[in-house]
Structures are given as C-alpha cells and as structure tokens.
Scaffold this motif. Structure first.
Motif: not given
Ligand code: DC
Length: 218
Positions: A107-109, A115-116, A132-133, A187-192
């Motif tokens: 995910r970090e990769k 974002r860019e 969310t993230c 890490t970064a689960p799917l949620k509203q």
C-alpha cells in the motif's frame, strides 16, 4: 491542489463505471487505484511469487515501477516500462491483488503516486481507502455500495456476455470473501469515511447514480 472526488466501496459496486462517466461529464481525470494494485500483483505473479510469501512480495516491491498515463482519455498502466493494461482484469490477477493489497508495504508503495496525481489534477479517484487514507481532505467523498446479490448478478451478466462459463453462487461467494478481506485488514480497511455520502446503487440505474454523484460535485 486539484479538485478531488473520492469514491470508495466494495468490489462490483460499479465504482469504475460511474467514476468514468462522472469524469467525462465534469472534465476530471479518472484514477483507478485498483488498476495500480493489479499492476503490482502482475509484477509478483511474473516472478512466480505466491501471495502467502509476504517477505518475497515486500522485496519485489523494490524493483517494481508502476506508472499510469492517459492515452485517448483511457488510463494505461505501465509496469517497468511495459504496458500491461490488457492483463489487469484477469481473474488470477484479481485474486492475487486482493491478497497482496493487505500488505502495508504494498500500500505504501502506491500512496505517493496516488497523492501526486490528486495534487496536480482534478481527479475522481476510486478504490477502498481513498476518502479515509489517501485523500482525507477530498472535496467530495462517496461510499458507493450495493447488495452482494446485486453485485454478483452484475458480475454474472458481465461474464455471460463475454461467453464465459460461470456459476452465480461461486461468484457471490467470491464477492463475500473479497469484502471480508477488504473490510477486515489491519491497514487501510474498506470503510465509509465519516464525511462520505452513502450511495446504494442496488435499485438505481447507472444514469441515476451518475446524476446523484455529479450533483454533489463542483
Ligand atoms: O477495484 P478493483 O477490483 O480493481 O481492486 C482490486 C483489489 O485491489 C481489491 O481486492 C482491493 C484492492 N484495492 C485496495 O486495497 N485499495 C484500493 N485503493 C484499490 C484496490
């Protein structure tokens, strides 16, 4: 900073279909983050790495260069200089992606790349963790969902139309498993997101969903 619209939701909710149409209507760039994860999964598969081999996956991230660009308005994914867009939707790739995307280093990769793109363009970006993230300050956040039954029916019809042999119950089971993984990973689960607008497309036409979302955007 670009104008940013985030669309999250489970597999098969229609995010990419809707996001593409809203992008066209509003003049945004459509960013399909699932395709970036799929690109990385192809990198692992081509090296013979299994999803369970977490250390190898993490190591292989180091020499994966995933880029996206737009040709004739269509998103193209390049992996180490090769256009791999045609392979992204393979079932084996989908399975590998679902498993590898739970790994934080994977995910970090992709985070900076996402974002860019949002910083330098007006985008509608779809995924699981965008509101969310990835873009917590997005101008508009949508959580697009539909019942498992509806999502399985859409996938079944899509495969049937391509002439593929498929089983409705198998598809529904696969969708439930993907939901389970996407929603329950550490890490970064799917949620509203707390400030996302919920759109349930189960009983809506594509046009209704597009108009609802476009109506929330600048
Ligand atoms: O949206 P999709 O079906 O192309 O996504 C493929 C997989 O990638 C899916 O199992 C979840 C994962 N994914 C993710 O974890 N985060 C994102 N922002 C996008 C996709």
């Amino acid at each position: 900073m670009g104008y940013n619209v985030a669309i999250d939701g489970p597999a098969g909710a229609g995010k990419s279909t809707i996001a593409k149409l809203v992008a066209e209507k509003k003049g945004y760039i459509y960013v399909d983050t699932g395709a970036m994860y799929r690109g990385l999964a192809i990198h692992f598969l081509d090296r013979g790495i299994k999803a369970e081999e977490t250390e190898k996956v993490i190591e292989a991230c180091k020499d994966a260069d995933v880029r996206i660009c737009y040709e004739g308005g269509m998103q193209q994914v390049y992996l180490n200089g090769m256009n791999i867009t045609g392979r992204l939707r393979d079932e084996a790739v989908g399975r590998m992606t679902s498993k590898c995307s739970v790994i934080p280093q994977v995910r970090e990769k992709l985070l900076d790349l996402q974002r860019e793109l949002a910083r330098t363009n007006d985008v509608i970006m779809d995924g699981r963790d965008i509101g969310t993230c990835v873009l917590p300050c997005a101008d508009v956040k949508i959580y697009l969902t539909a019942s498992v039954e509806t999502r399985a029916r859409r996938r079944y019809d899509e495969l049937k139309a391509k002439g593929e042999v498929c089983d409705f119950d198998e598809i529904a089971k696969d969708i439930k498993e993907r939901d389970e993984r996407d929603m329950n990973r550490a890490t970064a689960p799917l949620k509203q997101a707390a400030d996302a607008v919920l759109v349930d497309s189960s009983d809506m036409t594509i046009e209704e969903v597009v108009n609802t979302i476009a109506g929330l955007c600048r």
